[in-house]
Write a protein that holds these residues in place. Structure first.
Motif, PDB file in Angstrom:
ATOM      1  N   ASP A  16      41.134  30.125  21.410  1.00  0.00           N
ATOM      2  CA  ASP A  16      40.724  31.524  21.490  1.00  0.00           C
ATOM      3  C   ASP A  16      41.908  32.335  22.002  1.00  0.00           C
ATOM      4  N   GLU A  17      42.154  33.471  21.379  1.00  0.00           N
ATOM      5  CA  GLU A  17      43.276  34.324  21.757  1.00  0.00           C
ATOM      6  C   GLU A  17      42.788  35.760  21.756  1.00  0.00           C
ATOM      7  N   GLY A  18      43.186  36.529  22.756  1.00  0.00           N
ATOM      8  CA  GLY A  18      42.752  37.912  22.805  1.00  0.00           C
ATOM      9  C   GLY A  18      43.416  38.667  23.934  1.00  0.00           C
ATOM     10  N   GLU A  19      42.822  39.805  24.271  1.00  0.00           N
ATOM     11  CA  GLU A  19      43.343  40.640  25.341  1.00  0.00           C
ATOM     12  C   GLU A  19      42.225  40.969  26.310  1.00  0.00           C
ATOM     13  N   MET A  20      42.612  41.144  27.580  1.00  0.00           N
ATOM     14  CA  MET A  20      41.645  41.419  28.633  1.00  0.00           C
ATOM     15  C   MET A  20      42.312  42.298  29.685  1.00  0.00           C
ATOM     16  N   MET A  21      41.579  43.254  30.203  1.00  0.00           N
ATOM     17  CA  MET A  21      42.082  44.070  31.305  1.00  0.00           C
ATOM     18  C   MET A  21      41.668  43.412  32.615  1.00  0.00           C
ATOM     19  N   ALA A  22      42.638  43.265  33.518  1.00  0.00           N
ATOM     20  CA  ALA A  22      42.373  42.646  34.814  1.00  0.00           C
ATOM     21  C   ALA A  22      43.455  43.084  35.799  1.00  0.00           C
ATOM     22  N   ALA A  23      43.217  42.830  37.070  1.00  0.00           N
ATOM     23  CA  ALA A  23      44.160  43.220  38.113  1.00  0.00           C
ATOM     24  C   ALA A  23      45.417  42.357  38.098  1.00  0.00           C
ATOM     25  N   SER A  24      45.275  41.068  37.690  1.00  0.00           N
ATOM     26  CA  SER A  24      46.418  40.157  37.683  1.00  0.00           C
ATOM     27  C   SER A  24      46.171  39.026  36.695  1.00  0.00           C
ATOM     28  N   SER A  25      47.212  38.243  36.429  1.00  0.00           N
ATOM     29  CA  SER A  25      47.042  37.100  35.527  1.00  0.00           C
ATOM     30  C   SER A  25      46.110  36.068  36.164  1.00  0.00           C
ATOM     31  N   ALA A  26      46.132  35.964  37.487  1.00  0.00           N
ATOM     32  CA  ALA A  26      45.224  35.041  38.175  1.00  0.00           C
ATOM     33  C   ALA A  26      43.767  35.441  37.945  1.00  0.00           C
ATOM     34  N   ALA A  27      43.493  36.739  37.901  1.00  0.00           N
ATOM     35  CA  ALA A  27      42.131  37.217  37.642  1.00  0.00           C
ATOM     36  C   ALA A  27      41.714  36.886  36.213  1.00  0.00           C
ATOM     37  N   VAL A  28      42.647  36.979  35.271  1.00  0.00           N
ATOM     38  CA  VAL A  28      42.352  36.623  33.872  1.00  0.00           C
ATOM     39  C   VAL A  28      42.001  35.144  33.796  1.00  0.00           C
ATOM     40  N   ILE A  29      42.825  34.306  34.433  1.00  0.00           N
ATOM     41  CA  ILE A  29      42.586  32.865  34.419  1.00  0.00           C
ATOM     42  C   ILE A  29      41.226  32.534  35.029  1.00  0.00           C
ATOM     43  N   GLN A  30      40.902  33.191  36.130  1.00  0.00           N
ATOM     44  CA  GLN A  30      39.614  32.946  36.784  1.00  0.00           C
ATOM     45  C   GLN A  30      38.455  33.329  35.874  1.00  0.00           C
ATOM     46  N   LYS A  31      38.555  34.492  35.207  1.00  0.00           N
ATOM     47  CA  LYS A  31      37.490  34.929  34.294  1.00  0.00           C
ATOM     48  C   LYS A  31      37.328  33.954  33.135  1.00  0.00           C
ATOM     49  N   LEU A  32      38.446  33.461  32.604  1.00  0.00           N
ATOM     50  CA  LEU A  32      38.378  32.498  31.496  1.00  0.00           C
ATOM     51  C   LEU A  32      37.719  31.198  31.952  1.00  0.00           C
ATOM     52  N   GLN A  33      38.095  30.710  33.137  1.00  0.00           N
ATOM     53  CA  GLN A  33      37.502  29.482  33.656  1.00  0.00           C
ATOM     54  C   GLN A  33      36.016  29.648  33.926  1.00  0.00           C
ATOM     55  N   GLU A  34      35.616  30.806  34.440  1.00  0.00           N
ATOM     56  CA  GLU A  34      34.199  31.062  34.712  1.00  0.00           C
ATOM     57  C   GLU A  34      33.375  31.073  33.422  1.00  0.00           C
ATOM     58  N   SER A  35      34.020  31.435  32.310  1.00  0.00           N
ATOM     59  CA  SER A  35      33.300  31.457  31.037  1.00  0.00           C
ATOM     60  C   SER A  35      33.394  30.119  30.306  1.00  0.00           C
TER      61      SER A  35
END
Length: 77
Positions: A16-35
């Protein structure tokens, strides 16, 4: 909030590849892991020279074979 480009593997082994708005790359990683995704990449998109970054596809998916996923998982471990 900055925009981040990400790549991840879903539970089904689909890339899966896409774009996401977040405060940091760590927040993106956390959101991906939570999903339930396995993050591969999370990098900030930056505009160059006053031009806005070109719009990208929302999501691009590619089916990975079981051996690909197994090899990736072994490497990750």
């Amino acid at each position: 909030m900055p925009n981040f480009h990400y790549k991840a593997i879903t539970r089904d082994g689909i890339e899966d590849e896409g774009e996401m708005m977040a405060a940091s790359s760590a927040a993106v990683i956390q959101k991906l892991q939570e999903s339930g995704h396995i993050p591969l990449l999370a990098e900030e998109r930056r505009s160059t020279g006053g031009k806005q970054a070109a719009p990208s596809k929302k999501s691009r998916r590619r089916k990975n074979s079981r051996p690909d996923v197994a090899g990736f998982t072994r490497s990750l471990a």
